[in-house]
Design an enzyme around this catalytic site. Structure first.
Site, PDB file in Angstrom:
ATOM      1  N   ILE A  19       0.738  -1.267  -0.350  1.00  0.00           N
ATOM      2  CA  ILE A  19       0.049  -0.091  -0.397  1.00  0.00           C
ATOM      3  C   ILE A  19       0.941   1.496   0.093  1.00  0.00           C
ATOM      4  CG2 ILE A  19      -1.767   1.534   1.168  1.00  0.00           C
ATOM      5  CD1 ILE A  19      -2.941  -1.617   2.417  1.00  0.00           C
ATOM      6  N   ASP A  38      11.609   2.889   4.912  1.00  0.00           N
ATOM      7  CA  ASP A  38      11.857   1.643   4.974  1.00  0.00           C
ATOM      8  C   ASP A  38      12.881   1.330   5.879  1.00  0.00           C
ATOM      9  OD1 ASP A  38       9.273  -0.463   3.598  1.00  0.00           O
ATOM     10  OD2 ASP A  38      11.026  -1.669   4.139  1.00  0.00           O
ATOM     11  N   VAL A  60      11.281   1.981  12.223  1.00  0.00           N
ATOM     12  CA  VAL A  60      10.083   2.842  12.953  1.00  0.00           C
ATOM     13  C   VAL A  60       9.841   2.764  14.292  1.00  0.00           C
ATOM     14  CG1 VAL A  60       8.445   3.343  10.286  1.00  0.00           C
ATOM     15  CG2 VAL A  60       7.647   1.141  12.197  1.00  0.00           C
ATOM     16  N   ASN A  86       2.323   4.176   7.541  1.00  0.00           N
ATOM     17  CA  ASN A  86       2.050   2.425   6.832  1.00  0.00           C
ATOM     18  C   ASN A  86       2.538   1.608   6.973  1.00  0.00           C
ATOM     19  OD1 ASN A  86       0.377   1.026   4.442  1.00  0.00           O
ATOM     20  ND2 ASN A  86       2.738   0.928   3.953  1.00  0.00           N
ATOM     21  N   SER A 140      -6.152  -1.019  10.106  1.00  0.00           N
ATOM     22  CA  SER A 140      -6.926  -2.137   9.746  1.00  0.00           C
ATOM     23  C   SER A 140      -8.150  -2.474  10.250  1.00  0.00           C
ATOM     24  CB  SER A 140      -6.067  -3.844  10.240  1.00  0.00           C
ATOM     25  OG  SER A 140      -6.523  -4.474   9.741  1.00  0.00           O
ATOM     26  N   TYR A 153      -2.154  -8.984  17.191  1.00  0.00           N
ATOM     27  CA  TYR A 153      -2.157  -7.810  15.430  1.00  0.00           C
ATOM     28  C   TYR A 153      -3.608  -6.704  15.928  1.00  0.00           C
ATOM     29  CZ  TYR A 153      -3.045  -6.693  10.613  1.00  0.00           C
ATOM     30  OH  TYR A 153      -3.782  -5.589   9.922  1.00  0.00           O
ATOM     31  N   VAL A 186      -5.688  -6.859   2.024  1.00  0.00           N
ATOM     32  CA  VAL A 186      -5.799  -6.849   0.800  1.00  0.00           C
ATOM     33  C   VAL A 186      -3.834  -7.259  -0.232  1.00  0.00           C
ATOM     34  CG1 VAL A 186      -4.023  -4.375   0.007  1.00  0.00           C
ATOM     35  CG2 VAL A 186      -5.764  -4.605   1.324  1.00  0.00           C
ATOM     36  N   ALA A 187      -4.213  -7.747  -1.749  1.00  0.00           N
ATOM     37  CA  ALA A 187      -2.784  -8.382  -1.599  1.00  0.00           C
ATOM     38  C   ALA A 187      -1.958  -7.332  -1.674  1.00  0.00           C
ATOM     39  CB  ALA A 187      -3.195  -8.533  -3.219  1.00  0.00           C
TER      40      ALA A 187
END
Length: 272
Positions: A19, A38, A60, A86, A140, A153, A186-187
């Site tokens: 994403i 990243d 992060v 993200n 999410s 999660y 989401v793929a």
């Protein structure tokens, strides 16, 4: 796409893939000064070169890295107008909901919650001083519902949604815009998919479809952005009768155990 992002300075964490990368590409195409952050240096360099944006290596879970990233981007492009938190992880659990190790729980907490806290702590003072700024926190649907097979999660995504609410409540009248994004399935590499790995009819969206939904939601000034609209209905049913919702989730859990086994419950998105 509107012109609201043109000339804006935007940071996207977890921007080397999924994403984050899709959103970076779209925002860069709209005329924004985009920086992706990243910890994967190789993927970061490749994605930044492909998009034509700035890439900043950043873990992060380290507050100093986030502050350093903001400083580097500010030096390159000027004050940050939008910060997109993200970065995420998805580990699953080996058995019952408390079976994941302390390390897994803490990694979920640091990436899904404290990374958002660190970003807000670093960027809020300048945004509030200017009277403008935007925080986009990608969480999410598990933050509104529950992800069977991954309690760490789900718990940390709930916390992330709550933190976004706190920011919006405290500073919405001071020029700070806050959006929380709650996609379902989401793929992306997070779930083991490559760019061609979309399974039709399984409720999966591409990363680009989610990126488009985020942009449309931000343009519309929405706090809650739901790339999968059906999540709203599920959340309403949960709020209306929590006991009934739990019963339904128990049936879904039993179906998952039957079809996937206890060690693959977190792959529930593959069920019809």
């Amino acid at each position: 796409m509107s012109e609201m992002f043109e000339g804006q300075t935007i940071i996207i964490t977890g921007g080397a893939s999924g994403i984050g990368a899709a959103l970076a590409y779209r925002l860069h195409q709209s005329g924004a000064e985009v920086a992706i952050a990243d910890r994967d240096q190789k993927a970061l360099r490749a994605t930044a070169e492909r998009i034509g944006c700035l890439g900043v290596q950043c873990d992060v879970t380290r507050e100093g890295d986030i502050r350093g990233c903001i400083g580097e981007v500010t030096k390159a492009f000027g004050p940050v107008d939008m910060f997109v938190s993200n970065a995420g992880l998805f580990a699953g659990q080996p058995g019952h909901p408390a079976s994941a190790s302390d390390d897994v729980w803490m990694r979920n907490w640091m990436v899904h919650v404290m990374a958002h806290v660190y970003a807000a702590r670093a960027i809020l003072p300048s945004m509030l001083e200017r009277g403008s700024g935007r925080l986009v926190q990608i969480t999410s649907a598990a933050g509104l519902l529950n992800q069977i097979g991954d309690a760490a999660y789900s718990a940390t995504k709930h916390a992330a949604v709550s933190f976004a609410e706190s920011l919006a409540i405290a500073h919405g009248d001071a020029g700070l815009d806050v959006s929380v994004v709650c996609p379902q399935y989401v793929a992306t590499p997070l779930l083991g998919f490559d760019e061609s790995g979309v399974l039709e009819g399984k409720g999966l969206l591409t990363a680009d479809q989610v990126a488009q939904a985020i942009i449309e939601g931000v343009e519309a000034g929405r706090f809650l952005i739901l790339p999968h609209p059906e999540v709203a209905l599920h959340a309403q049913r949960r709020a209306a009768d929590h006991d009934r919702w739990i019963d339904g989730m128990r049936r879904l859990h039993a179906q998952a155990v039957e079809e996937l086994g206890t060690d693959r419950l977190s792959q529930l998105y593959l069920l019809d």
